[in-house]
Write a protein that holds these residues in place. Structure first.
Motif, short mmCIF file in Angstrom:
data_model
loop_
_atom_site.label_atom_id
_atom_site.label_comp_id
_atom_site.label_asym_id
_atom_site.label_seq_id
_atom_site.Cartn_x
_atom_site.Cartn_y
_atom_site.Cartn_z
N UNK A 142 80.62 45.98 59.14
CA UNK A 142 79.38 45.54 59.74
C UNK A 142 78.36 46.65 59.88
N UNK A 143 78.74 47.89 59.59
CA UNK A 143 77.86 48.97 59.96
C UNK A 143 77.93 49.21 61.45
N UNK A 144 78.96 48.65 62.11
CA UNK A 144 79.10 48.78 63.55
C UNK A 144 80.50 49.22 63.93
N UNK A 145 81.23 49.78 63.01
CA UNK A 145 82.56 50.28 63.35
C UNK A 145 83.66 49.41 62.80
N UNK A 146 84.77 50.04 62.50
CA UNK A 146 85.89 49.33 61.90
C UNK A 146 86.52 48.35 62.87
N UNK A 147 86.31 48.55 64.18
CA UNK A 147 86.93 47.66 65.14
C UNK A 147 86.38 46.24 65.04
N UNK A 148 85.25 46.05 64.36
CA UNK A 148 84.69 44.71 64.20
C UNK A 148 84.52 44.44 62.72
N UNK A 161 80.67 33.18 55.87
CA UNK A 161 80.04 34.46 55.48
C UNK A 161 78.86 34.22 54.55
N UNK A 162 78.99 33.24 53.66
CA UNK A 162 77.88 32.94 52.75
C UNK A 162 76.66 32.47 53.52
N UNK A 163 76.89 31.68 54.57
CA UNK A 163 75.78 31.23 55.39
C UNK A 163 75.16 32.39 56.17
N UNK A 164 76.00 33.31 56.63
CA UNK A 164 75.49 34.50 57.32
C UNK A 164 74.57 35.29 56.40
N UNK A 165 75.00 35.51 55.17
CA UNK A 165 74.18 36.26 54.21
C UNK A 165 72.85 35.57 53.95
N UNK A 166 72.87 34.24 53.96
CA UNK A 166 71.66 33.49 53.63
C UNK A 166 70.63 33.54 54.76
N UNK A 167 71.10 33.55 56.02
CA UNK A 167 70.15 33.42 57.14
C UNK A 167 69.95 34.73 57.90
N UNK A 185 81.72 36.73 68.18
CA UNK A 185 80.98 37.98 68.35
C UNK A 185 80.95 38.80 67.07
N UNK A 186 82.03 38.77 66.33
CA UNK A 186 82.08 39.50 65.05
C UNK A 186 80.99 38.97 64.11
N UNK A 187 80.86 37.66 64.04
CA UNK A 187 79.84 37.06 63.18
C UNK A 187 78.44 37.40 63.69
N UNK A 188 78.26 37.38 65.00
CA UNK A 188 76.95 37.73 65.57
C UNK A 188 76.55 39.15 65.19
N UNK A 189 77.50 40.06 65.25
CA UNK A 189 77.21 41.45 64.87
C UNK A 189 76.96 41.56 63.36
#
Length: 547
Positions: A142-148, A161-167, A185-189
């Motif tokens: 995520x660019x936010x650490x391996x923990x997420x 994930x495809x929807x995340x990339x699109x929006x 939370x992982x998806x939000x980040x």
């Protein structure tokens, strides 16, 4: 591998000692400075991977330390820590280059998460863990650490994930749906990390953690003297998330009154602090998450319909772990690598029988439960202890075959015991309640009143339990009034109680009277189940059995 070096800057000795012990125990190399001048001297002469910086210090403030450090070319992530004496301090710190902000007091896990995210953006080589090619899993940093990180091979997660990339770059509000522990939370980040706001703050607020009055102050800030204890101005999370992303977790728990204020922010991008007279404008992308059925909450009057449609521009439903059992093994491998670094001589791989138990377990706590289980394995260094726990509460789940690399030659990983036939209560024939007497007068059918009386007096045949505690259950609690005097609402409540009683009894039998497991499978809280057991007059046979 060298330990990650962290500089703690705080004028209070007790804070320095606490943070030194906490981070030192977590594997960091910690050095401390008691004032701004000493901190700048140490930063100039040493190499640090991160800085924890208090804002309010005598002689030289933390903001001045941050300004001088950035002006001199220092690029280590700086996390600002403060109770904030001024309303603009946190906002100024973020604009001056601080990586994140924590308001005192803060929790240990919260500090570790923020520090891990900051280090992930600055030192990906240290934090990243690449999956082996044989796993064919997808790990998205995520660019936010391996923990997420998102580890998945399932089609449902690929679609998410495809929807995340699109929006990600569209700035529209996003509604994340799914059970607790599914990775909202992982998806939000991930949305934030893929957006143009990635260099700005990501601020998380748990709406269920605070009562309404405190949550309003947390979100929108307050002016000095706004309420008892408001001794200083404080910016809200929306201000701290300006130009960035604010993540509102458990949005379904927010009070109706506060929902109206949130709707105003979404519509007008401005609000008033608690006790404030001047509006504050913000530009924050809003991502919310809930494990509740918001449409049902709207029908019950617990959630505003206009807010729901404002938030539900893009909805992403995250599947439960039992719906993507093919991810259990890759996730287990990922968490073993992650926590194996934190414990000396931790578990590097699991026996095939433990992995087989993992793939046959339903995981009511989803990915979070799996992560905690693997972490416990690494700490205990004895897989059999966790295996015994899984065997006690395991429920067979539909799962794919284990990869050969895990199952081994001749493994029985693909063999499953058949699902036990659930115990079912005999239904009451609909004619007993619904059919009316014929117009001819006499009828073989009972009258509605007598049918209801008979139903309440003689509920469905009692369930008998094929276990060591097989004793008859007492009858349900008696009626508090004659059926003829009961309202339709009271009749419905009584019928619902009898149906719940049979369902609870059946689930308690399935789980050998393990109430916590039964609560998880019934999808209610443990406390609520205990209340229902008492309300329905259910007796725990373990309390009355003679040995």
């Amino acid at each position: 591998m060298d330990r990650i070096a962290v500089l703690v800057v705080d004028d209070e000795e007790s804070v320095r000692t606490f943070l030194g012990e906490l981070l030192g125990g977590a594997g960091y190399q910690v050095r401390c400075a008691s004032n701004g001048a000493q901190a700048l001297e140490m930063l100039e002469g040493g190499s640090f991977d991160a800085v924890l910086l208090d804002v309010v210090m005598p002689e030289m403030s933390g903001l001045e330390v941050l300004r001088r450090y950035r002006s001199s070319g220092g690029n280590a992530p700086v996390i600002v820590l403060s109770a904030l004496a001024g309303a603009d301090d946190a906002v100024r710190a973020m604009k001056m280059g601080a990586s994140d902000y924590l308001a005192k007091p803060f929790g240990n896990d919260e500090l570790e998460d923020v520090l891990a995210r900051a280090l992930g953006t600055r030192a990906p080589a240290r934090q990243a863990v690449a999956p082996g090619p044989s796993r064919q899993s997808t790990l998205v940093q995520e660019g936010l650490g391996e923990t997420r990180a998102i580890v998945s091979t399932s089609p449902s997660m690929r679609r998410a994930r495809a929807l995340v990339e699109r929006i990600a770059d569209t700035d529209v509000p996003v509604l994340l749906l799914g059970e607790s522990g599914t990775g909202k939370e992982v998806i939000a980040r991930e949305i934030h990390a893929r957006s143009q706001r990635r260099s700005r703050p990501f601020i998380k607020v748990n709406c269920a953690a605070l009562p309404g009055e405190l949550l309003e102050s947390e979100l929108f800030g307050h002016e000095r003297g706004a309420f008892t204890g408001a001794t200083a101005e404080k910016p809200g999370k929306f201000e701290l998330a300006d130009q960035g992303t604010i993540f509102l977790d458990e949005i379904g728990e927010m009070a109706i009154r506060l929902q109206a204020k949130l709707l105003q922010v979404l519509q007008d991008e401005e609000f008033f602090r608690v006790g404030g007279k001047k509006s504050v404008r913000v530009d924050s992308r809003v991502v919310v998450a809930t494990n509740r059925d918001l449409e049902k909450e709207i029908a019950l009057g617990n959630f505003r319909e206009d807010l729901y449609y404002r938030l539900n521009v893009v909805a992403i439903r995250l599947p439960t772990l039992r719906e993507r059992m093919e991810d259990v093994v890759p996730l287990t491998d990922h968490f073993l690598k992650k926590y194996g670094r934190n414990y000396i001589q931790g578990v590097s791989e699991l026996p095939s029988e433990v992995l087989r138990a993992f793939t046959e377990y339903e995981w009511p706590g989803n990915v979070r439960e799996l992560e905690n289980m693997v972490r416990r394995l690494c700490a205990l260094k004895d897989p059999t202890m966790v295996l015994d726990e899984l065997r006690e509460g395991r429920t067979p789940a539909s799962a794919p075959s284990l990869p050969t690399a895990y199952a081994g030659e001749g493994s029985s990983a693909n063999v499953r015991a058949p699902e036990p036939e659930p115990v079912r209560a005999q239904p009451v024939p609909a004619t007993q309640v619904l059919e009316m007497p014929s117009r001819g007068g006499a009828s073989a059918q009972p009258s509605p009143a007598s049918s209801i009386s008979e139903l309440f007096a003689n509920p469905a045949p009692q369930i008998r339990y094929a276990n060591p505690f097989d004793i008859p259950q007492p009858p349900p609690p008696p009626l508090t009034m004659p059926v003829a005097e009961m309202s339709l609402k009271d009749i419905g409540k009584r019928a619902a109680m009898l149906a719940e009683r049979e369902a609870i009894l059946a689930m308690l039998q399935r789980t050998a009277w393990n109430k916590r497991k039964a609560a998880g499978k019934l999808r209610i809280s443990y406390k609520a189940l205990l209340y229902k057991i008492k309300e329905c007059g259910i007796v725990d046979p373990r309390a009355s059995a003679e040995f």
